[in-house]
Design an enzyme around this catalytic site. Structure first.
Site, PDB file in Angstrom:
ATOM      1  N   ILE A  31      18.932 -66.732 -92.816  1.00  0.00           N
ATOM      2  CA  ILE A  31      17.023 -66.117 -93.964  1.00  0.00           C
ATOM      3  C   ILE A  31      17.433 -64.528 -92.921  1.00  0.00           C
ATOM      4  O   ILE A  31      17.759 -64.238 -91.801  1.00  0.00           O
ATOM      5  CB  ILE A  31      16.354 -66.817 -93.881  1.00  0.00           C
ATOM      6  N   ASP A  99      21.344 -60.186 -90.838  1.00  0.00           N
ATOM      7  CA  ASP A  99      20.921 -61.223 -89.762  1.00  0.00           C
ATOM      8  C   ASP A  99      19.913 -61.830 -88.749  1.00  0.00           C
ATOM      9  O   ASP A  99      18.942 -62.395 -88.679  1.00  0.00           O
ATOM     10  CB  ASP A  99      22.170 -61.358 -89.050  1.00  0.00           C
ATOM     11  N   LYS A 185      28.483 -71.292 -78.126  1.00  0.00           N
ATOM     12  CA  LYS A 185      27.547 -71.521 -79.368  1.00  0.00           C
ATOM     13  C   LYS A 185      26.945 -71.003 -79.622  1.00  0.00           C
ATOM     14  O   LYS A 185      25.225 -70.683 -78.744  1.00  0.00           O
ATOM     15  CB  LYS A 185      27.181 -73.305 -78.444  1.00  0.00           C
ATOM     16  N   PRO A 186      26.560 -69.857 -80.072  1.00  0.00           N
ATOM     17  CA  PRO A 186      25.795 -69.083 -80.558  1.00  0.00           C
ATOM     18  C   PRO A 186      24.059 -69.701 -81.238  1.00  0.00           C
ATOM     19  O   PRO A 186      24.196 -70.987 -82.384  1.00  0.00           O
ATOM     20  CB  PRO A 186      26.310 -67.776 -81.494  1.00  0.00           C
ATOM     21  N   SER A 187      22.817 -68.530 -81.438  1.00  0.00           N
ATOM     22  CA  SER A 187      21.615 -69.333 -81.522  1.00  0.00           C
ATOM     23  C   SER A 187      21.984 -69.148 -83.651  1.00  0.00           C
ATOM     24  O   SER A 187      22.773 -68.365 -83.992  1.00  0.00           O
ATOM     25  CB  SER A 187      20.342 -68.513 -81.442  1.00  0.00           C
ATOM     26  N   GLY A 240      13.016 -70.385 -71.342  1.00  0.00           N
ATOM     27  CA  GLY A 240      12.577 -71.892 -70.031  1.00  0.00           C
ATOM     28  C   GLY A 240      13.177 -73.115 -70.375  1.00  0.00           C
ATOM     29  O   GLY A 240      13.807 -74.095 -69.275  1.00  0.00           O
ATOM     30  N   THR A 242      14.425 -74.329 -72.443  1.00  0.00           N
ATOM     31  CA  THR A 242      15.872 -74.880 -73.122  1.00  0.00           C
ATOM     32  C   THR A 242      16.627 -75.361 -72.354  1.00  0.00           C
ATOM     33  O   THR A 242      17.710 -76.134 -71.545  1.00  0.00           O
ATOM     34  CB  THR A 242      16.439 -74.263 -74.597  1.00  0.00           C
ATOM     35  N   GLU A 260      20.077 -67.552 -67.647  1.00  0.00           N
ATOM     36  CA  GLU A 260      19.216 -66.374 -67.813  1.00  0.00           C
ATOM     37  C   GLU A 260      18.524 -66.540 -68.703  1.00  0.00           C
ATOM     38  O   GLU A 260      18.715 -66.506 -70.028  1.00  0.00           O
ATOM     39  CB  GLU A 260      20.450 -65.104 -68.524  1.00  0.00           C
ATOM     40  N   CYS A 295      14.756 -60.255 -72.950  1.00  0.00           N
ATOM     41  CA  CYS A 295      14.503 -61.046 -71.880  1.00  0.00           C
ATOM     42  C   CYS A 295      13.140 -60.223 -70.785  1.00  0.00           C
ATOM     43  O   CYS A 295      12.532 -60.696 -70.447  1.00  0.00           O
ATOM     44  CB  CYS A 295      15.533 -61.506 -71.660  1.00  0.00           C
ATOM     45  N   GLU A 394       5.920 -65.140 -71.949  1.00  0.00           N
ATOM     46  CA  GLU A 394       6.529 -64.839 -72.313  1.00  0.00           C
ATOM     47  C   GLU A 394       5.875 -64.184 -73.895  1.00  0.00           C
ATOM     48  O   GLU A 394       6.518 -65.834 -74.265  1.00  0.00           O
ATOM     49  CB  GLU A 394       7.946 -64.886 -71.764  1.00  0.00           C
TER      50      GLU A 394
HETATM   51  P1  NAD Z   1      16.350 -71.048 -77.006  1.00  0.00           P
HETATM   52  O1  NAD Z   1      16.000 -72.149 -75.321  1.00  0.00           O
HETATM   53  O2  NAD Z   1      15.773 -71.459 -78.575  1.00  0.00           O
HETATM   54  O3  NAD Z   1      17.530 -71.157 -77.982  1.00  0.00           O
HETATM   55  C1  NAD Z   1      18.900 -70.467 -76.673  1.00  0.00           C
HETATM   56  C2  NAD Z   1      20.414 -71.521 -77.043  1.00  0.00           C
HETATM   57  O4  NAD Z   1      20.486 -72.828 -77.182  1.00  0.00           O
HETATM   58  C3  NAD Z   1      20.660 -71.402 -78.636  1.00  0.00           C
HETATM   59  O5  NAD Z   1      21.837 -70.971 -79.108  1.00  0.00           O
HETATM   60  C4  NAD Z   1      19.893 -72.639 -79.196  1.00  0.00           C
HETATM   61  O6  NAD Z   1      20.081 -73.058 -80.155  1.00  0.00           O
HETATM   62  C5  NAD Z   1      20.275 -73.187 -77.394  1.00  0.00           C
HETATM   63  N1  NAD Z   1      19.643 -74.942 -77.337  1.00  0.00           N
HETATM   64  C6  NAD Z   1      18.525 -75.173 -77.910  1.00  0.00           C
HETATM   65  N2  NAD Z   1      18.210 -76.176 -77.850  1.00  0.00           N
HETATM   66  C7  NAD Z   1      19.037 -76.732 -76.731  1.00  0.00           C
HETATM   67  C8  NAD Z   1      19.725 -78.069 -76.502  1.00  0.00           C
HETATM   68  N3  NAD Z   1      18.755 -79.355 -76.478  1.00  0.00           N
HETATM   69  N4  NAD Z   1      20.181 -78.097 -75.394  1.00  0.00           N
HETATM   70  C9  NAD Z   1      21.642 -77.230 -75.612  1.00  0.00           C
HETATM   71  N5  NAD Z   1      21.644 -75.602 -76.413  1.00  0.00           N
HETATM   72  C10 NAD Z   1      20.187 -75.748 -76.819  1.00  0.00           C
HETATM   73  O7  NAD Z   1      16.654 -69.627 -77.242  1.00  0.00           O
HETATM   74  P2  NAD Z   1      16.323 -68.091 -77.847  1.00  0.00           P
HETATM   75  O8  NAD Z   1      14.534 -67.947 -78.448  1.00  0.00           O
HETATM   76  O9  NAD Z   1      17.646 -68.177 -78.958  1.00  0.00           O
HETATM   77  O10 NAD Z   1      16.327 -66.913 -77.158  1.00  0.00           O
HETATM   78  C11 NAD Z   1      14.550 -66.457 -76.447  1.00  0.00           C
HETATM   79  C12 NAD Z   1      15.017 -66.525 -75.053  1.00  0.00           C
HETATM   80  O11 NAD Z   1      15.673 -66.262 -74.486  1.00  0.00           O
HETATM   81  C13 NAD Z   1      14.368 -65.389 -74.391  1.00  0.00           C
HETATM   82  O12 NAD Z   1      12.790 -66.987 -73.500  1.00  0.00           O
HETATM   83  C14 NAD Z   1      14.552 -64.904 -73.750  1.00  0.00           C
HETATM   84  O13 NAD Z   1      13.984 -64.333 -72.358  1.00  0.00           O
HETATM   85  C15 NAD Z   1      15.355 -65.200 -73.366  1.00  0.00           C
HETATM   86  N6  NAD Z   1      17.026 -64.205 -72.698  1.00  0.00           N
HETATM   87  C16 NAD Z   1      17.054 -63.763 -72.004  1.00  0.00           C
HETATM   88  C17 NAD Z   1      17.670 -63.040 -71.411  1.00  0.00           C
HETATM   89  C18 NAD Z   1      18.787 -62.810 -69.936  1.00  0.00           C
HETATM   90  O14 NAD Z   1      19.686 -62.492 -69.889  1.00  0.00           O
HETATM   91  N7  NAD Z   1      17.702 -63.993 -68.797  1.00  0.00           N
HETATM   92  C19 NAD Z   1      18.491 -62.130 -72.051  1.00  0.00           C
HETATM   93  C20 NAD Z   1      18.500 -62.472 -73.427  1.00  0.00           C
HETATM   94  C21 NAD Z   1      16.921 -63.319 -74.332  1.00  0.00           C
END
Ligand code: NAD
Length: 503
Positions: A31, A99, A185-187, A240, A242, A260, A295, A394
């Site tokens: 989307i 994207d 495994k990207p988002s 956090g 996840t 991270e 982040c 956050e």
């Molecule tokens: P998210 O935790 O929702 O998802 C991150 C990744 O984890 C995705 O690829 C998702 O598909 C995967 N995932 C989700 N559930 C999972 C599970 N049960 N097992 C394994 N993988 C799983 O995070 P988001 O919404 O994509 O990203 C935002 C968060 O990332 C924010 O909290 C941000 O602060 C953090 N972040 C941190 C840094 C850093 O360097 N510290 C950098 C960028 C983003």
């Protein structure tokens, strides 16, 4: 589908150097957050595909064309990838913006950073050859010892959507430099450019299985990767909650992880700054760049009382001047947030802050000229107290909360009043004070008289609930290496610990 002259490629999973349909054949819609339109889809991997990818990665490590490469040979692949990224820079940047909603300017800067990061780890891969085997002198004649630095094995790299290809690169480049075989495994919210990385790897002839790319949902594709018995390490960037799930899964197999995670970083501004506007711009950039989805965003402004009123007046003027538009428009400085879920989340934070008694000084509404898309005006919140959700949690959106202080001690206490520990910033021309704050801030990253500039030579990561382990720099490579000690007994004499039965 073609949008603004860029075709959205339709891809499969990238496994063993080939495009492969997911076993269950499921797909996830893409989307565009600027229009709320479906512009394509990505394959949805499940545990069955994870098994196939892990097997491909293991085989790559066992084959000479990847498992026996020197750092210099791997550097050639990394450089070739960097060159292809730059060759396709404008297309990749457009795809990233479509994207994720990032402004085209920021996406283009990301692509430069991606290429530079691959180049940087190419240098480190070459340097690794001379450090691969390090003799250790024990000052003993009877032993010869050395330390080997070897690839850790098969690594799972799980990444977020806020800098889709850049966050993936922070892990893929050092993992390949180290000689690991990786599964990325990207988002699911932004995977297009990561899949294009697969195409680039195919074009440059990266040996099959060295990098596999599985798009899909977290619980369906990320979770089986985290708990897979043949994955030797998980490097994760994301939220956090996840991170806790991944660490829990990995703990069952005593699998190492690096995390991270999120942040709620402070920017402390003192009244001795020379130029108010310069500090205002850093405060703005520190919280509103990438629409606040950073982040390390310095989303808590802690300002000395004596300049608070004037600072906020200027901050308002600068904020009103930010161009909010479709991210592909020229000079756009604030695009939409990534998804409807994130949009709702940001709005909920704002209404909760209001309900808890904070004042919305500016923003928080849909910009009038944008009828569609997940757009929200940048928000400045005052009358905040330290028990409020908006101070503690956050948001991951363009939301700045403001508190004032009188003394240095008070400023330090407010800055460290958070469960997170990723980054902190101080604005002051007093060098000694900046040094005191550098020591006092409980974070992994300190910015002095700026906020957010990030360089791939420097370690990136936090403490407290922001996680542990470091990406980038030489530290980002170390985490993909196994340190192996080798001890050889070189004496002709018996060890003589036990009594010999022949005596
Ligand atoms: P998210 O935790 O929702 O998802 C991150 C990744 O984890 C995705 O690829 C998702 O598909 C995967 N995932 C989700 N559930 C999972 C599970 N049960 N097992 C394994 N993988 C799983 O995070 P988001 O919404 O994509 O990203 C935002 C968060 O990332 C924010 O909290 C941000 O602060 C953090 N972040 C941190 C840094 C850093 O360097 N510290 C950098 C960028 C983003």
């Amino acid at each position: 589908m073609a949008i603004r002259n860029v075709r959205i490629p339709s891809r499969q999973l990238y496994i063993n150097g080939e495009w492969r349909e997911p076993v269950k054949k499921n797909r996830i819609p893409i989307i565009n957050p600027a229009t709320e339109e479906i512009i394509g889809d990505i394959p949805a991997a499940t545990a069955e595909d994870v098994d196939v990818a892990v097997e491909a990665a293991r085989r790559a490590l066992a084959r000479d064309d990847w498992g026996s490469t020197t750092g210099a040979q791997r550097a050639k692949y990394l450089r070739a990838i960097a060159a292809k990224i730059l060759e396709r820079k404008s297309e990749l940047a457009t795809l990233e913006s479509l994207d994720s909603g990032k402004t085209l300017f920021e996406s283009a800067a990301d692509m430069d950073d991606v290429a530079a990061c691959f180049e940087y780890y190419a240098d480190l891969a070459e340097a690794l050859d001379s450090k691969r085997k390090t003799p250790v002198n024990l000052h003993l004649d009877s032993f010869k010892t050395y330390v080997l630095r070897e690839p850790l094995g098969v690594v799972g790299l799980i990444t977020p959507w806020n800098y889709p290809l850049l966050m993936a690169t922070w892990k893929v480049a050092p993992a390949l430099a180290a000689g690991c075989a990786a599964i990325l495994k990207p988002s699911e919210l932004a995977s297009i450019t990561c899949l294009e990385l697969g195409e680039i790897c195919r074009e440059v002839g990266l040996p099959p299985g060295a990098l596999n790319i599985l798009t899909g949902l977290g619980p369906e594709a990320g979770a089986p990767l985290s708990s897979h018995p043949h994955v030797d390490k998980i490097a994760f960037t994301g939220s956090g909650p996840t991170g806790v799930k991944i660490m829990t899964a990995a703990a069952q197999l005593v699998k190492p992880v690096s995390l991270e995670l999120g942040g709620k970083s402070p920017i402390v501004v003192f009244d001795d700054i020379d130029n108010l506007d310069i500090a205002v711009e850093w405060a703005l950039f520190g919280c509103f760049a990438n629409t606040g989805q950073v982040c390390s965003a310095t989303s808590r402004l802690i300002i000395q009382e004596s300049i608070a009123s004037e600072f906020l007046d200027r901050l308002l003027l600068w904020t009103k001047n930010i161009k909010i538009s479709d991210p592909l428009e020229e000079d756009c400085k604030l695009g939409p947030v990534v998804s409807s879920g994130q949009y709702e989340k940001v709005l909920k934070f704002i209404s909760n802050a209001k309900n808890e008694g904070a004042t919305i000084l500016y923003g928080g509404k849909r910009p009038e000229h944008l009828k569609k898309g997940y757009y929200v005006q940048p928000i400045i919140i005052t009358d905040v107290n330290t028990s409020m959700e908006i101070w503690k949690e956050e948001v991951f959106g363009p939301v700045l909360c403001v508190k004032t202080f009188k003394t240095e001690e008070e400023a330090i206490e407010l800055a460290n009043d958070t469960k997170y520990g990723l980054a902190s910033a101080i604005m002051s021309k007093d060098v000694e004070r900046c040094e005191r704050f550098t020591k006092a801030f409980q974070t992994g990253i300190i910015w002095i008289n700026c906020s957010q500039p990030t360089f791939h030579q420097l370690p990136w990561g936090g403490k407290k609930r922001s996680g542990f382990g470091r990406d980038l720099g030489e530290w980002g490579l170390e985490k993909y290496l196994n340190i192996k000690q080798v001890t050889e007994y070189t004496s002709d004499d018996a060890w003589d610990f036990y009594k010999s039965p022949s005596n």
